[in-house]
Design a protein around this motif. Structure first.
Motif, PDB file in Angstrom:
ATOM      1  N   ALA A 190       7.108  -6.473 -10.507  1.00 34.81           N
ATOM      2  CA  ALA A 190       7.706  -7.118 -10.068  1.00 34.81           C
ATOM      3  C   ALA A 190       8.705  -6.866  -8.539  1.00 34.81           C
ATOM      4  O   ALA A 190       8.456  -6.588  -7.597  1.00 34.81           O
ATOM      5  CB  ALA A 190       7.721  -8.347  -9.409  1.00 34.81           C
ATOM      6  N   SER A 191      10.261  -6.551  -9.316  1.00 32.12           N
ATOM      7  CA  SER A 191      10.964  -6.597  -9.294  1.00 32.12           C
ATOM      8  C   SER A 191      11.044  -4.742  -8.467  1.00 32.12           C
ATOM      9  O   SER A 191      11.334  -4.485  -7.221  1.00 32.12           O
ATOM     10  CB  SER A 191      12.259  -6.340 -10.431  1.00 32.12           C
ATOM     11  N   SER A 192      10.269  -4.028  -9.046  1.00 34.69           N
ATOM     12  CA  SER A 192       9.882  -2.030  -9.326  1.00 34.69           C
ATOM     13  C   SER A 192       9.318  -2.751  -8.349  1.00 34.69           C
ATOM     14  O   SER A 192       8.651  -1.468  -7.062  1.00 34.69           O
ATOM     15  CB  SER A 192       9.181  -1.818 -10.264  1.00 34.69           C
ATOM     16  N   ILE A 193       7.237  -3.361  -8.401  1.00 33.82           N
ATOM     17  CA  ILE A 193       6.805  -2.475  -7.067  1.00 33.82           C
ATOM     18  C   ILE A 193       7.592  -3.514  -5.474  1.00 33.82           C
ATOM     19  O   ILE A 193       7.170  -3.021  -4.548  1.00 33.82           O
ATOM     20  CB  ILE A 193       5.619  -4.015  -7.083  1.00 33.82           C
ATOM     21  N   GLY A 194       8.486  -4.492  -6.112  1.00 31.95           N
ATOM     22  CA  GLY A 194       9.216  -5.310  -4.351  1.00 31.95           C
ATOM     23  C   GLY A 194       8.482  -6.760  -4.142  1.00 31.95           C
ATOM     24  O   GLY A 194       8.320  -6.527  -3.079  1.00 31.95           O
ATOM     25  N   VAL A 195       8.067  -6.653  -5.585  1.00 29.07           N
ATOM     26  CA  VAL A 195       7.219  -8.589  -4.867  1.00 29.07           C
ATOM     27  C   VAL A 195       7.951  -9.195  -5.778  1.00 29.07           C
ATOM     28  O   VAL A 195       8.403  -9.027  -6.249  1.00 29.07           O
ATOM     29  CB  VAL A 195       5.882  -8.365  -4.720  1.00 29.07           C
ATOM     30  N   SER A 196       7.406 -11.001  -5.178  1.00 29.69           N
ATOM     31  CA  SER A 196       8.236 -12.024  -5.783  1.00 29.69           C
ATOM     32  C   SER A 196       7.471 -11.684  -7.210  1.00 29.69           C
ATOM     33  O   SER A 196       6.284 -11.495  -7.318  1.00 29.69           O
ATOM     34  CB  SER A 196       8.119 -13.010  -4.685  1.00 29.69           C
ATOM     35  N   ILE A 197       7.833 -12.624  -7.961  1.00 34.06           N
ATOM     36  CA  ILE A 197       7.216 -13.194  -9.203  1.00 34.06           C
ATOM     37  C   ILE A 197       6.310 -13.792  -9.096  1.00 34.06           C
ATOM     38  O   ILE A 197       5.092 -13.552  -9.514  1.00 34.06           O
ATOM     39  CB  ILE A 197       8.288 -13.360 -10.751  1.00 34.06           C
ATOM     40  N   SER A 198       6.376 -14.588  -8.140  1.00 38.32           N
ATOM     41  CA  SER A 198       5.790 -16.185  -8.365  1.00 38.32           C
ATOM     42  C   SER A 198       3.953 -15.484  -7.482  1.00 38.32           C
ATOM     43  O   SER A 198       3.124 -15.186  -8.045  1.00 38.32           O
ATOM     44  CB  SER A 198       5.791 -16.503  -6.876  1.00 38.32           C
ATOM     45  N   LEU A 199       4.542 -14.296  -6.150  1.00 40.68           N
ATOM     46  CA  LEU A 199       3.044 -13.741  -5.431  1.00 40.68           C
ATOM     47  C   LEU A 199       2.254 -12.389  -7.347  1.00 40.68           C
ATOM     48  O   LEU A 199       1.133 -13.002  -7.306  1.00 40.68           O
ATOM     49  CB  LEU A 199       3.315 -12.486  -4.460  1.00 40.68           C
ATOM     50  N   LYS A 221      -1.053  -4.500  -1.854  1.00 41.29           N
ATOM     51  CA  LYS A 221      -2.142  -4.110  -2.571  1.00 41.29           C
ATOM     52  C   LYS A 221      -1.805  -2.640  -3.015  1.00 41.29           C
ATOM     53  O   LYS A 221      -1.861  -1.640  -3.634  1.00 41.29           O
ATOM     54  CB  LYS A 221      -3.599  -4.034  -2.779  1.00 41.29           C
ATOM     55  N   ILE A 222      -1.706  -1.844  -1.636  1.00 39.71           N
ATOM     56  CA  ILE A 222      -1.147  -0.381  -1.628  1.00 39.71           C
ATOM     57  C   ILE A 222      -0.364  -0.653  -2.543  1.00 39.71           C
ATOM     58  O   ILE A 222       0.111   0.421  -3.665  1.00 39.71           O
ATOM     59  CB  ILE A 222      -1.235   0.315   0.249  1.00 39.71           C
ATOM     60  N   LYS A 223       0.791  -0.814  -2.328  1.00 42.43           N
ATOM     61  CA  LYS A 223       2.215  -1.110  -3.523  1.00 42.43           C
ATOM     62  C   LYS A 223       1.456  -0.792  -4.493  1.00 42.43           C
ATOM     63  O   LYS A 223       2.434  -0.271  -5.175  1.00 42.43           O
ATOM     64  CB  LYS A 223       3.723  -1.705  -2.612  1.00 42.43           C
ATOM     65  N   ILE A 224       0.750  -2.282  -5.035  1.00 40.77           N
ATOM     66  CA  ILE A 224       0.986  -2.590  -6.847  1.00 40.77           C
ATOM     67  C   ILE A 224       0.289  -1.516  -6.699  1.00 40.77           C
ATOM     68  O   ILE A 224       0.128  -0.371  -8.404  1.00 40.77           O
ATOM     69  CB  ILE A 224      -0.032  -4.014  -6.410  1.00 40.77           C
ATOM     70  N   SER A 225      -1.058  -0.751  -6.377  1.00 38.92           N
ATOM     71  CA  SER A 225      -1.494   0.815  -7.091  1.00 38.92           C
ATOM     72  C   SER A 225      -0.974   2.289  -6.779  1.00 38.92           C
ATOM     73  O   SER A 225      -1.070   2.071  -7.949  1.00 38.92           O
ATOM     74  CB  SER A 225      -3.138   0.487  -6.238  1.00 38.92           C
ATOM     75  N   LYS A 226      -0.116   1.616  -6.099  1.00 40.70           N
ATOM     76  CA  LYS A 226       0.954   3.480  -6.085  1.00 40.70           C
ATOM     77  C   LYS A 226       1.962   3.268  -6.906  1.00 40.70           C
ATOM     78  O   LYS A 226       2.004   3.717  -7.958  1.00 40.70           O
ATOM     79  CB  LYS A 226       1.667   3.312  -4.536  1.00 40.70           C
ATOM     80  N   PHE A 227       1.857   1.773  -7.755  1.00 40.23           N
ATOM     81  CA  PHE A 227       3.423   1.705  -8.714  1.00 40.23           C
ATOM     82  C   PHE A 227       2.617   1.902  -9.953  1.00 40.23           C
ATOM     83  O   PHE A 227       3.089   2.848 -10.880  1.00 40.23           O
ATOM     84  CB  PHE A 227       3.607   0.035  -9.173  1.00 40.23           C
TER      85      PHE A 227
END
Length: 75
Positions: free
Chosen positions: A19-28, A44-50
């Protein structure tokens, strides 16, 4: 196990680290992995790129693409 969680496990990351590396909350991230939230398109795009995997593969059950397979072999 869903593909989102599987991708994180393959990298050996905790939800907090991912979550920290992607830039989203742990909860999400947790809720997305559990299928309780879908996240917006930008997330979704940020996660897929990560993870180096397509949005279609991670979130929509599409088969793995040649590009995805090549990236997984690197990981």
């Amino acid at each position: 196990m869903n593909r989102l969680r599987e991708a994180r496990y393959k990298l050996g990351l905790t939800q907090e680290e991912a979550a920290s590396s992607i830039g989203v909350s742990i909860s999400l991230l947790s809720k997305m992995e559990q299928g309780l939230k879908s996240g917006n398109d930008n997330t979704k795009i940020k996660i897929s790129k990560f993870y180096g995997l397509s949005v279609g593969y991670l979130f929509f059950g599409e088969e793995i693409t040649k590009r995805d397979k090549n990236k997984q072999e690197v990981i």
